[in-house]
Design a protein around this motif. Structure first.
Motif, mmCIF file in Angstrom:
data_model
loop_
_atom_site.group_PDB
_atom_site.id
_atom_site.type_symbol
_atom_site.label_atom_id
_atom_site.label_comp_id
_atom_site.label_asym_id
_atom_site.label_seq_id
_atom_site.Cartn_x
_atom_site.Cartn_y
_atom_site.Cartn_z
ATOM 1 N N ASN A 1 -4.022 4.728 -0.870
ATOM 2 C CA ASN A 1 -4.983 5.300 0.086
ATOM 3 C C ASN A 1 -4.591 6.730 0.428
ATOM 4 O O ASN A 1 -3.573 7.231 -0.013
ATOM 5 C CB ASN A 1 -5.069 4.420 1.337
ATOM 6 C CG ASN A 1 -3.765 4.330 2.093
ATOM 7 O OD1 ASN A 1 -3.127 5.346 2.359
ATOM 8 N ND2 ASN A 1 -3.359 3.128 2.451
ATOM 9 N N ALA B 1 0.837 -1.201 0.000
ATOM 10 C CA ALA B 1 0.000 0.000 0.000
ATOM 11 C C ALA B 1 0.869 1.247 0.000
ATOM 12 O O ALA B 1 1.878 1.315 0.705
ATOM 13 C CB ALA B 1 -0.920 0.001 1.225
ATOM 14 N N GLN C 1 -9.498 4.123 0.055
ATOM 15 C CA GLN C 1 -8.515 3.259 -0.583
ATOM 16 C C GLN C 1 -9.080 2.673 -1.876
ATOM 17 O O GLN C 1 -10.293 2.534 -2.030
ATOM 18 C CB GLN C 1 -8.077 2.123 0.352
ATOM 19 C CG GLN C 1 -9.200 1.250 0.797
ATOM 20 C CD GLN C 1 -8.832 0.244 1.876
ATOM 21 O OE1 GLN C 1 -9.689 -0.481 2.289
ATOM 22 N NE2 GLN C 1 -7.615 0.181 2.336
ATOM 23 N N GLU D 1 -2.438 -1.217 -3.310
ATOM 24 C CA GLU D 1 -3.452 -0.353 -2.680
ATOM 25 C C GLU D 1 -2.901 1.052 -2.658
ATOM 26 O O GLU D 1 -1.739 1.277 -2.347
ATOM 27 C CB GLU D 1 -3.717 -0.803 -1.239
ATOM 28 C CG GLU D 1 -4.596 0.142 -0.461
ATOM 29 C CD GLU D 1 -4.677 -0.192 1.031
ATOM 30 O OE1 GLU D 1 -4.964 0.740 1.824
ATOM 31 O OE2 GLU D 1 -4.449 -1.346 1.416
#
Length: 126
Positions: A123, A70, A109, A121
């Protein structure tokens, strides 16, 4: 003991294709591979963090959305517009296309895949 993330290493089928993807999608810059003279390409994620793309032409990636890395951005809406401009499919956790998800803690996200199928991901946690 304390630890912090140093780099993310990904095995990729076509290193040039993957380098182009990460440069185009995230605006990363190539940096010198100081570990060896191999064809592994390093990209600067921050001043001290990198993504290492390791060529493995025979690669078959088997993963799922729960196995991902992420990245956070304060420019979440602009990044979504960038993905739309690039025609990159993204979804929420439940795979609702072109949909972001808001977690219980308020963080937005999205998820999408790189050319080898790795899940990413993005976010707005930062």
């Amino acid at each position: 003991m304390t630890f912090e993330l140093d780099h993310i290493a990904l095995s990729v089928k076509e290193v040039d294709l993957s380098v182009n993807f990460y440069k185009t999608v995230f605006g990363l810059q190539s940096i010198k591979n100081t570990a060896s003279n191999s064809k592994t390409q390093w990209l600067a994620l921050t001043d001290t963090k990198q993504i290492h793309l390791i060529p493995r032409p025979e690669l078959e990636v088997k993963t799922n959305k729960a196995v991902h890395f992420a990245l956070g951005t304060p420019n979440f809406e602009a990044f979504i517009a960038h993905l739309k401009h690039l025609a990159i499919y993204y979804s929420d956790w439940r795979d609702t296309k072109k949909k972001d998800y808001v977690r219980d803690d308020g963080v937005q996200q999205i998820y999408f895949q790189d050319p080898d199928g790795y899940w990413i991901e993005v976010n707005n946690a930062i």
